[in-house]
Scaffold this active site. Sequence first.
Site, PDB file in Angstrom:
ATOM      1  N   GLU A  71      -2.637  -8.144  -2.810  1.00 21.83           N
ATOM      2  CA  GLU A  71      -3.715  -7.936  -1.858  1.00 21.83           C
ATOM      3  C   GLU A  71      -4.633  -6.807  -2.345  1.00 21.83           C
ATOM      4  O   GLU A  71      -5.834  -6.943  -2.416  1.00 21.83           O
ATOM      5  CB  GLU A  71      -3.029  -7.570  -0.547  1.00 21.83           C
ATOM      6  CG  GLU A  71      -3.879  -7.248   0.589  1.00 21.83           C
ATOM      7  CD  GLU A  71      -2.988  -6.815   1.751  1.00 21.83           C
ATOM      8  OE1 GLU A  71      -2.238  -7.649   2.279  1.00 21.83           O
ATOM      9  OE2 GLU A  71      -3.050  -5.648   2.137  1.00 21.83           O
ATOM     10  N   ASN A 103       0.080   2.576  10.742  1.00 23.45           N
ATOM     11  CA  ASN A 103      -1.098   1.880  10.218  1.00 23.45           C
ATOM     12  C   ASN A 103      -1.171   0.470  10.803  1.00 23.45           C
ATOM     13  O   ASN A 103      -1.960   0.191  11.677  1.00 23.45           O
ATOM     14  CB  ASN A 103      -1.035   1.797   8.685  1.00 23.45           C
ATOM     15  CG  ASN A 103      -0.967   3.168   8.043  1.00 23.45           C
ATOM     16  OD1 ASN A 103      -1.648   4.086   8.485  1.00 23.45           O
ATOM     17  ND2 ASN A 103      -0.160   3.327   7.018  1.00 23.45           N
ATOM     18  N   GLY A 112      -0.630  -6.977   5.008  1.00 23.11           N
ATOM     19  CA  GLY A 112      -0.235  -8.267   4.429  1.00 23.11           C
ATOM     20  C   GLY A 112       1.254  -8.366   4.192  1.00 23.11           C
ATOM     21  O   GLY A 112       1.718  -9.357   3.621  1.00 23.11           O
ATOM     22  N   LYS A 162      10.700  13.335   6.835  1.00 26.31           N
ATOM     23  CA  LYS A 162      10.483  14.615   7.538  1.00 26.31           C
ATOM     24  C   LYS A 162      11.596  15.616   7.242  1.00 26.31           C
ATOM     25  O   LYS A 162      12.346  16.055   8.127  1.00 26.31           O
ATOM     26  CB  LYS A 162      10.350  14.396   9.049  1.00 26.31           C
ATOM     27  CG  LYS A 162       9.251  13.405   9.456  1.00 26.31           C
ATOM     28  CD  LYS A 162       7.866  13.950   9.187  1.00 26.31           C
ATOM     29  CE  LYS A 162       6.783  12.931   9.470  1.00 26.31           C
ATOM     30  NZ  LYS A 162       5.546  13.174   8.719  1.00 26.31           N
ATOM     31  N   VAL A 216       0.835  -1.197   0.000  1.00 24.88           N
ATOM     32  CA  VAL A 216       0.000   0.000   0.000  1.00 24.88           C
ATOM     33  C   VAL A 216       0.874   1.253   0.000  1.00 24.88           C
ATOM     34  O   VAL A 216       2.045   1.207   0.339  1.00 24.88           O
ATOM     35  CB  VAL A 216      -0.938   0.027   1.224  1.00 24.88           C
ATOM     36  CG1 VAL A 216      -1.947  -1.080   1.149  1.00 24.88           C
ATOM     37  CG2 VAL A 216      -0.148  -0.041   2.533  1.00 24.88           C
ATOM     38  N   GLY A 217       0.262   2.374  -0.350  1.00 27.42           N
ATOM     39  CA  GLY A 217       0.930   3.662  -0.205  1.00 27.42           C
ATOM     40  C   GLY A 217       1.483   4.198  -1.511  1.00 27.42           C
ATOM     41  O   GLY A 217       1.388   3.565  -2.569  1.00 27.42           O
ATOM     42  N   ASN A 218       2.053   5.401  -1.390  1.00 26.43           N
ATOM     43  CA  ASN A 218       2.494   6.141  -2.572  1.00 26.43           C
ATOM     44  C   ASN A 218       3.723   5.517  -3.210  1.00 26.43           C
ATOM     45  O   ASN A 218       3.845   5.482  -4.434  1.00 26.43           O
ATOM     46  CB  ASN A 218       2.805   7.585  -2.173  1.00 26.43           C
ATOM     47  CG  ASN A 218       1.532   8.303  -1.783  1.00 26.43           C
ATOM     48  OD1 ASN A 218       0.527   8.211  -2.478  1.00 26.43           O
ATOM     49  ND2 ASN A 218       1.568   8.999  -0.658  1.00 26.43           N
TER      50      ASN A 218
HETATM   51  N1  COA Z   1      10.077   7.976  10.794  1.00 20.35           N
HETATM   52  C1  COA Z   1       9.013   8.786  10.944  1.00 20.35           C
HETATM   53  N2  COA Z   1       8.080   8.976   9.974  1.00 20.35           N
HETATM   54  C2  COA Z   1       8.279   8.346   8.809  1.00 20.35           C
HETATM   55  C3  COA Z   1       9.370   7.514   8.568  1.00 20.35           C
HETATM   56  C4  COA Z   1      10.301   7.334   9.634  1.00 20.35           C
HETATM   57  N3  COA Z   1      11.347   6.540   9.490  1.00 20.35           N
HETATM   58  N4  COA Z   1       9.292   7.039   7.307  1.00 20.35           N
HETATM   59  C5  COA Z   1       8.160   7.534   6.771  1.00 20.35           C
HETATM   60  N5  COA Z   1       7.561   8.329   7.676  1.00 20.35           N
HETATM   61  C6  COA Z   1       6.309   9.074   7.497  1.00 20.35           C
HETATM   62  C7  COA Z   1       6.372   9.982   6.281  1.00 20.35           C
HETATM   63  O1  COA Z   1       6.991  11.202   6.606  1.00 20.35           O
HETATM   64  C8  COA Z   1       4.907  10.131   5.952  1.00 20.35           C
HETATM   65  O2  COA Z   1       4.342  11.019   6.897  1.00 20.35           O
HETATM   66  P1  COA Z   1       3.166  12.033   6.529  1.00 20.35           P
HETATM   67  O3  COA Z   1       1.995  11.152   6.213  1.00 20.35           O
HETATM   68  O4  COA Z   1       3.002  12.840   7.763  1.00 20.35           O
HETATM   69  O5  COA Z   1       3.684  12.780   5.331  1.00 20.35           O
HETATM   70  C9  COA Z   1       4.329   8.738   6.261  1.00 20.35           C
HETATM   71  O6  COA Z   1       5.261   8.147   7.170  1.00 20.35           O
HETATM   72  C10 COA Z   1       4.164   7.867   5.019  1.00 20.35           C
HETATM   73  O7  COA Z   1       5.388   7.789   4.373  1.00 20.35           O
HETATM   74  P2  COA Z   1       5.549   7.740   2.776  1.00 20.35           P
HETATM   75  O8  COA Z   1       7.018   7.875   2.503  1.00 20.35           O
HETATM   76  O9  COA Z   1       4.592   8.679   2.108  1.00 20.35           O
HETATM   77  O10 COA Z   1       5.230   6.231   2.472  1.00 20.35           O
HETATM   78  P3  COA Z   1       4.004   5.386   1.989  1.00 20.35           P
HETATM   79  O11 COA Z   1       2.765   6.145   1.663  1.00 20.35           O
HETATM   80  O12 COA Z   1       4.603   4.568   0.925  1.00 20.35           O
HETATM   81  O13 COA Z   1       3.694   4.499   3.300  1.00 20.35           O
HETATM   82  C11 COA Z   1       4.095   2.913   5.074  1.00 20.35           C
HETATM   83  C12 COA Z   1       4.693   3.792   3.947  1.00 20.35           C
HETATM   84  C13 COA Z   1       5.208   2.038   5.595  1.00 20.35           C
HETATM   85  C14 COA Z   1       3.550   3.792   6.196  1.00 20.35           C
HETATM   86  C15 COA Z   1       2.932   2.069   4.456  1.00 20.35           C
HETATM   87  O14 COA Z   1       3.392   1.397   3.322  1.00 20.35           O
HETATM   88  C16 COA Z   1       2.391   1.048   5.445  1.00 20.35           C
HETATM   89  O15 COA Z   1       1.573   1.367   6.285  1.00 20.35           O
HETATM   90  N6  COA Z   1       2.882  -0.198   5.353  1.00 20.35           N
HETATM   91  C17 COA Z   1       2.551  -1.267   6.265  1.00 20.35           C
HETATM   92  C18 COA Z   1       1.514  -2.193   5.709  1.00 20.35           C
HETATM   93  C19 COA Z   1       1.930  -2.852   4.435  1.00 20.35           C
HETATM   94  O16 COA Z   1       3.105  -2.986   4.125  1.00 20.35           O
HETATM   95  N7  COA Z   1       0.960  -3.280   3.673  1.00 20.35           N
HETATM   96  C20 COA Z   1       1.204  -3.865   2.382  1.00 20.35           C
HETATM   97  C21 COA Z   1       0.853  -5.287   2.375  1.00 20.35           C
HETATM   98  S1  COA Z   1      -0.004  -5.746   0.955  1.00 20.35           S
END
Ligand code: COA
Length: 504
Positions: free
Chosen positions: A296, A386, A390, A410, A272-274
């Site tokens: 998924e 979050n 999966g 950040k 998931v995510g960007n």
């Molecule tokens: N410490 C603090 N904050 C962090 C960080 C770190 N090491 N790394 C990322 N972040 C923050 C970003 O600054 C961003 O914050 P904001 O929403 O306030 O801007 C946020 O986390 C999301 O980061 P981004 O780089 O935009 O990533 P993303 O949209 O690709 O999401 C996860 C990354 C890890 C949060 C997301 O993929 C997730 O929840 N994964 C867990 C579940 C998963 O893997 N599911 C897939 C299975 S099918």
Amino acid sequence: MPLAARIQNATLHAMVMTAEQAAALIPVGTNVGMSGFTGAGYPKAVPQALAARLAALHAVGQTDARIGLWTGASTAPELDGALAQAQGIEMRLPYQSDPTCRKLINAGQMLYTDMHLSHVAQAAWFGFLGKLDVAVVEVVGILPDGRLIPSTSVGNNKTWLDQADKIILEVNLHQNPALEGMHDIYEGTHLPPHRLPIPLVRASDRIGEPYLQCDPAKVIAVVVTDQPDRNSAFEAPSEVSSKIAAHIVDFLMHEVKAGRLPKSLLPLQSGVGNTANAVLAGLNQGPFENLSAYTEVLQDGMLEMLRSGKLAFASATALSLSPEAAAEFNGNIDFYRQRILLRPQEISNHPELVRRLGVIAMNAMIEADIYGNINSTHIMGSSIMNGIGGSGDFARNAYLSFFMSPSVAKGGTISCIVPMVSHHDHTEHDVQVIVTEQGLADLRGLAPTQRARQIVARCAHPSFRPQLLDYMERAWYGGAGKHTPHLLDESLSWHSRYLKTGKM
Ligand code: COA
């Protein structure tokens, strides 16, 4: 389409009532299994009516009026948001991404059980989660014999309908009736020791039927809605995420050349995510043809790949589309119905199938440590973002398991490569490749100290690399053990420094 065409069972048609009437039938203090996965196929009206009811009870002093809320995965403001704002959730499982839920969980005001998504259905059958009292499930329609046409996600609906004592159905007229036929509901799961192999050998295999079974005698209410899914937009791929995608595409080309992957790769899983969405955009521009996906969530990137023909078939449990992609999907649903199957999440994420198919798993992370342990869920060790979703189902069982992230977060104050992760979701044993915009570390077959050299040299941001090398140097030559050397007094000091000073 008249309502009778959507609700073809006369008994259930006679049970149509308002969301408020249906919500009044959910006893407080019970466990409620709701549909919904990554903002798709969740009930739109009953949760809001239930939230209003719980808030009214709180206002007259019944402050413990809450429910246990189980879903497929994340939902939307009308479900998680509404119930959380009403302080109506005692315990939430198995995944959420709602800002109010996150705030309450991190304030210690809501309990949260963050689970591997493939585990949820079986944990419910095993009786490990307690009793499921009520199921609230969005559907596209009801057949004369009571079977249900699933909506834009399948998630745990089969299990909720099976396990719950009482069922409330939301028939959403906004969902395209042409979704009928796009689902594959497998009924062959049994409890150990009676389990049999799951007969799926290609991502495109159909092993069940397109409908959910439902005992009409358990249905206590039918509510009609007419609202779209949340459909949030994705960010356009940034320079950073495009670089991550390019590293992955290069690596996959290298693996094809080396004979370790076929030309059309192996089934793709994309998290998931960007970042994950941007990687799909990169693959769409890449040289691979006739790809398949065993994943998924089907996000915009995958829909685009289906449209371009790069992707021949996609198996998933949910759609998670932006408004534009949802319009494209609905406008050409006959094309997509030939190329998409939506399955229960216990099947879309099943370790047996991920291993058999040889899935290429690509998941985003919050941070990795120098040895390749991954934190996917927690900010600074203690606060949930979050959930694991999966990612663990796929990572451990994949043919190739990638974790990716920008090297800093950040505004450059946080390094996503740290001496020791502040929370462990995926251990070094489940992680083969780490990717940031700086580069890609191929960790296959390497010992911990070799892994650390690769990760720091290739993935760390240059502004943090000297600090990491300094830590490694002192741990390797000053510490007690030489296998996975750490300075225990210092290994989490980067996180505590950030909490104190705002910079790692
Ligand atoms: N410490 C603090 N904050 C962090 C960080 C770190 N090491 N790394 C990322 N972040 C923050 C970003 O600054 C961003 O914050 P904001 O929403 O306030 O801007 C946020 O986390 C999301 O980061 P981004 O780089 O935009 O990533 P993303 O949209 O690709 O999401 C996860 C990354 C890890 C949060 C997301 O993929 C997730 O929840 N994964 C867990 C579940 C998963 O893997 N599911 C897939 C299975 S099918």
